[in-house]
Design a protein around this motif. Structure first.
Motif, mmCIF file in Angstrom:
data_model
loop_
_atom_site.group_PDB
_atom_site.id
_atom_site.type_symbol
_atom_site.label_atom_id
_atom_site.label_comp_id
_atom_site.label_asym_id
_atom_site.label_seq_id
_atom_site.Cartn_x
_atom_site.Cartn_y
_atom_site.Cartn_z
ATOM 1 N N VAL A 13 -68.645 24.144 -151.474
ATOM 2 C CA VAL A 13 -69.135 23.884 -152.819
ATOM 3 C C VAL A 13 -68.075 23.061 -153.531
ATOM 4 C CG1 VAL A 13 -69.814 24.909 -155.015
ATOM 5 C CG2 VAL A 13 -70.467 26.010 -152.878
ATOM 6 N N TYR A 14 -68.484 21.907 -154.038
ATOM 7 C CA TYR A 14 -67.597 21.003 -154.759
ATOM 8 C C TYR A 14 -67.740 21.275 -156.247
ATOM 9 C CZ TYR A 14 -65.945 16.527 -156.678
ATOM 10 O OH TYR A 14 -65.303 15.551 -157.394
ATOM 11 N N ALA A 15 -66.645 21.589 -156.904
ATOM 12 C CA ALA A 15 -66.658 21.864 -158.338
ATOM 13 C C ALA A 15 -65.519 21.094 -158.992
ATOM 14 C CB ALA A 15 -66.509 23.346 -158.597
ATOM 15 N N PRO A 16 -65.794 19.841 -159.377
ATOM 16 C CA PRO A 16 -64.742 19.066 -160.020
ATOM 17 C C PRO A 16 -64.368 19.701 -161.349
ATOM 18 C CG PRO A 16 -66.835 17.954 -160.258
ATOM 19 C CD PRO A 16 -67.067 19.143 -159.357
ATOM 20 N N GLY A 24 -69.489 20.908 -162.853
ATOM 21 C CA GLY A 24 -70.737 21.121 -162.127
ATOM 22 C C GLY A 24 -70.429 21.509 -160.701
ATOM 23 N N ARG A 25 -71.323 22.222 -160.090
ATOM 24 C CA ARG A 25 -71.108 22.661 -158.713
ATOM 25 C C ARG A 25 -72.150 21.997 -157.824
ATOM 26 N NH1 ARG A 25 -68.038 27.161 -158.208
ATOM 27 N NH2 ARG A 25 -69.238 28.010 -156.494
ATOM 28 N N THR A 26 -71.689 21.456 -156.704
ATOM 29 C CA THR A 26 -72.561 20.734 -155.799
ATOM 30 C C THR A 26 -72.284 21.164 -154.366
ATOM 31 O OG1 THR A 26 -72.429 18.821 -157.271
ATOM 32 C CG2 THR A 26 -73.255 18.417 -155.064
ATOM 33 N N SER A 27 -73.335 21.406 -153.593
ATOM 34 C CA SER A 27 -73.172 21.699 -152.172
ATOM 35 C C SER A 27 -72.779 20.432 -151.443
ATOM 36 C CB SER A 27 -74.476 22.235 -151.588
ATOM 37 O OG SER A 27 -74.799 23.470 -152.167
ATOM 38 N N CYS A 28 -71.877 20.566 -150.480
ATOM 39 C CA CYS A 28 -71.420 19.397 -149.736
ATOM 40 C C CYS A 28 -71.037 19.796 -148.315
ATOM 41 C CB CYS A 28 -70.239 18.742 -150.445
ATOM 42 S SG CYS A 28 -68.767 19.770 -150.475
ATOM 43 N N LYS A 29 -70.786 18.787 -147.500
ATOM 44 C CA LYS A 29 -70.298 18.968 -146.134
ATOM 45 C C LYS A 29 -68.981 18.222 -146.019
ATOM 46 C CE LYS A 29 -73.829 20.500 -143.335
ATOM 47 N NZ LYS A 29 -73.645 21.739 -142.672
ATOM 48 N N ILE A 30 -68.049 18.794 -145.291
ATOM 49 C CA ILE A 30 -66.768 18.136 -145.043
ATOM 50 C C ILE A 30 -66.994 17.067 -143.966
ATOM 51 C CG2 ILE A 30 -64.376 18.454 -144.315
ATOM 52 C CD1 ILE A 30 -65.143 19.974 -146.934
ATOM 53 N N VAL A 31 -66.638 15.831 -144.289
ATOM 54 C CA VAL A 31 -66.840 14.713 -143.370
ATOM 55 C C VAL A 31 -65.549 14.369 -142.626
ATOM 56 C CG1 VAL A 31 -67.461 12.255 -143.238
ATOM 57 C CG2 VAL A 31 -68.676 13.768 -144.810
ATOM 58 N N ARG A 32 -64.411 14.435 -143.346
ATOM 59 C CA ARG A 32 -63.143 14.050 -142.741
ATOM 60 C C ARG A 32 -61.996 14.747 -143.457
ATOM 61 N NH1 ARG A 32 -62.082 7.802 -142.228
ATOM 62 N NH2 ARG A 32 -63.889 8.127 -140.928
ATOM 63 N N LEU A 33 -60.962 15.104 -142.695
ATOM 64 C CA LEU A 33 -59.746 15.654 -143.275
ATOM 65 C C LEU A 33 -58.829 14.491 -143.620
ATOM 66 C CD1 LEU A 33 -59.023 18.524 -140.707
ATOM 67 C CD2 LEU A 33 -60.463 18.588 -142.744
ATOM 68 N N VAL A 49 -74.838 17.076 -150.604
ATOM 69 C CA VAL A 49 -76.146 17.336 -150.009
ATOM 70 C C VAL A 49 -77.269 16.765 -150.873
ATOM 71 C CG1 VAL A 49 -77.738 19.152 -149.284
ATOM 72 C CG2 VAL A 49 -75.299 19.385 -148.820
ATOM 73 N N ALA A 50 -77.185 16.923 -152.170
ATOM 74 C CA ALA A 50 -78.280 16.540 -153.073
ATOM 75 C C ALA A 50 -78.579 15.045 -153.080
ATOM 76 C CB ALA A 50 -77.967 17.003 -154.492
ATOM 77 N N ASP A 51 -77.545 14.218 -153.124
ATOM 78 C CA ASP A 51 -77.798 12.771 -153.259
ATOM 79 C C ASP A 51 -77.158 11.930 -152.155
ATOM 80 O OD1 ASP A 51 -75.142 12.934 -153.925
ATOM 81 O OD2 ASP A 51 -75.378 12.227 -155.972
ATOM 82 N N SER A 52 -76.600 12.547 -151.144
ATOM 83 C CA SER A 52 -75.976 11.883 -149.991
ATOM 84 C C SER A 52 -74.794 10.991 -150.363
ATOM 85 C CB SER A 52 -77.008 11.058 -149.208
ATOM 86 O OG SER A 52 -77.986 11.920 -148.673
ATOM 87 N N SER A 53 -74.248 11.152 -151.556
ATOM 88 C CA SER A 53 -73.074 10.359 -151.925
ATOM 89 C C SER A 53 -71.835 10.952 -151.263
ATOM 90 C CB SER A 53 -72.900 10.334 -153.447
ATOM 91 O OG SER A 53 -72.642 11.627 -153.937
ATOM 92 N N GLU A 54 -70.857 10.098 -151.009
ATOM 93 C CA GLU A 54 -69.590 10.542 -150.444
ATOM 94 C C GLU A 54 -68.488 10.315 -151.453
ATOM 95 O OE1 GLU A 54 -68.512 9.336 -146.520
ATOM 96 O OE2 GLU A 54 -70.522 9.696 -145.725
ATOM 97 N N ARG A 55 -67.494 11.203 -151.429
ATOM 98 C CA ARG A 55 -66.346 11.072 -152.324
ATOM 99 C C ARG A 55 -65.165 11.801 -151.720
ATOM 100 N NH1 ARG A 55 -69.741 14.222 -156.541
ATOM 101 N NH2 ARG A 55 -70.505 12.130 -156.478
ATOM 102 N N LEU A 62 -62.691 22.589 -154.005
ATOM 103 C CA LEU A 62 -63.666 23.090 -153.031
ATOM 104 C C LEU A 62 -63.568 24.604 -152.883
ATOM 105 C CD1 LEU A 62 -63.062 20.409 -150.260
ATOM 106 C CD2 LEU A 62 -65.000 20.498 -151.850
ATOM 107 N N SER A 63 -64.702 25.216 -152.632
ATOM 108 C CA SER A 63 -64.717 26.640 -152.310
ATOM 109 C C SER A 63 -65.709 26.855 -151.166
ATOM 110 C CB SER A 63 -65.109 27.483 -153.529
ATOM 111 O OG SER A 63 -66.361 27.102 -154.028
ATOM 112 N N ALA A 64 -65.541 27.962 -150.475
ATOM 113 C CA ALA A 64 -66.390 28.268 -149.330
ATOM 114 C C ALA A 64 -67.840 28.444 -149.760
ATOM 115 C CB ALA A 64 -65.900 29.526 -148.622
ATOM 116 N N SER A 65 -68.754 27.970 -148.936
ATOM 117 C CA SER A 65 -70.176 28.098 -149.176
ATOM 118 C C SER A 65 -70.701 29.282 -148.391
ATOM 119 C CB SER A 65 -70.890 26.819 -148.738
ATOM 120 O OG SER A 65 -72.269 26.945 -148.895
ATOM 121 N N PHE A 66 -71.545 30.090 -149.005
ATOM 122 C CA PHE A 66 -72.096 31.277 -148.322
ATOM 123 C C PHE A 66 -73.567 31.121 -148.073
ATOM 124 C CE2 PHE A 66 -68.360 32.786 -150.627
ATOM 125 C CZ PHE A 66 -67.667 33.324 -149.589
#
Length: 66
Positions: A13-16, A24-33, A49-55, A62-66
């Motif tokens: 979960v991405y929470a800038p 805001g909190r957004t679900s995401c996937k880790i793409v690269r370290l 996940v919502a808009d396929s944007s990368e950042r 970041l926090s763990a997604s359950f």
């Protein structure tokens, strides 16, 4: 050397933050370290996940997604 808390492919979960508050909190996937920034915070390339944007996000955004 500090190890990354998340792994490639992991959901998170991405929470800038802005001045200590979560915008805001957004679900995401880790793409690269990525290496640490100039302050020493570990970084990740993430895909939202919502808009396929990368950042790029720091580990403290970041926090763990359950």
């Amino acid at each position: 050397m500090t190890k990354h808390k998340f792994t490639v492919g992991q959901s998170a979960v991405y929470a800038p933050g802005r001045m200590g508050h979560s915008v805001g909190r957004t679900s995401c996937k880790i793409v690269r370290l990525l290496p640490a920034d100039n302050v020493g915070d570990l970084q990740y390339r993430i895909k939202c996940v919502a808009d396929s944007s990368e950042r790029i996000a720091t580990e403290n955004q970041l926090s763990a997604s359950f």
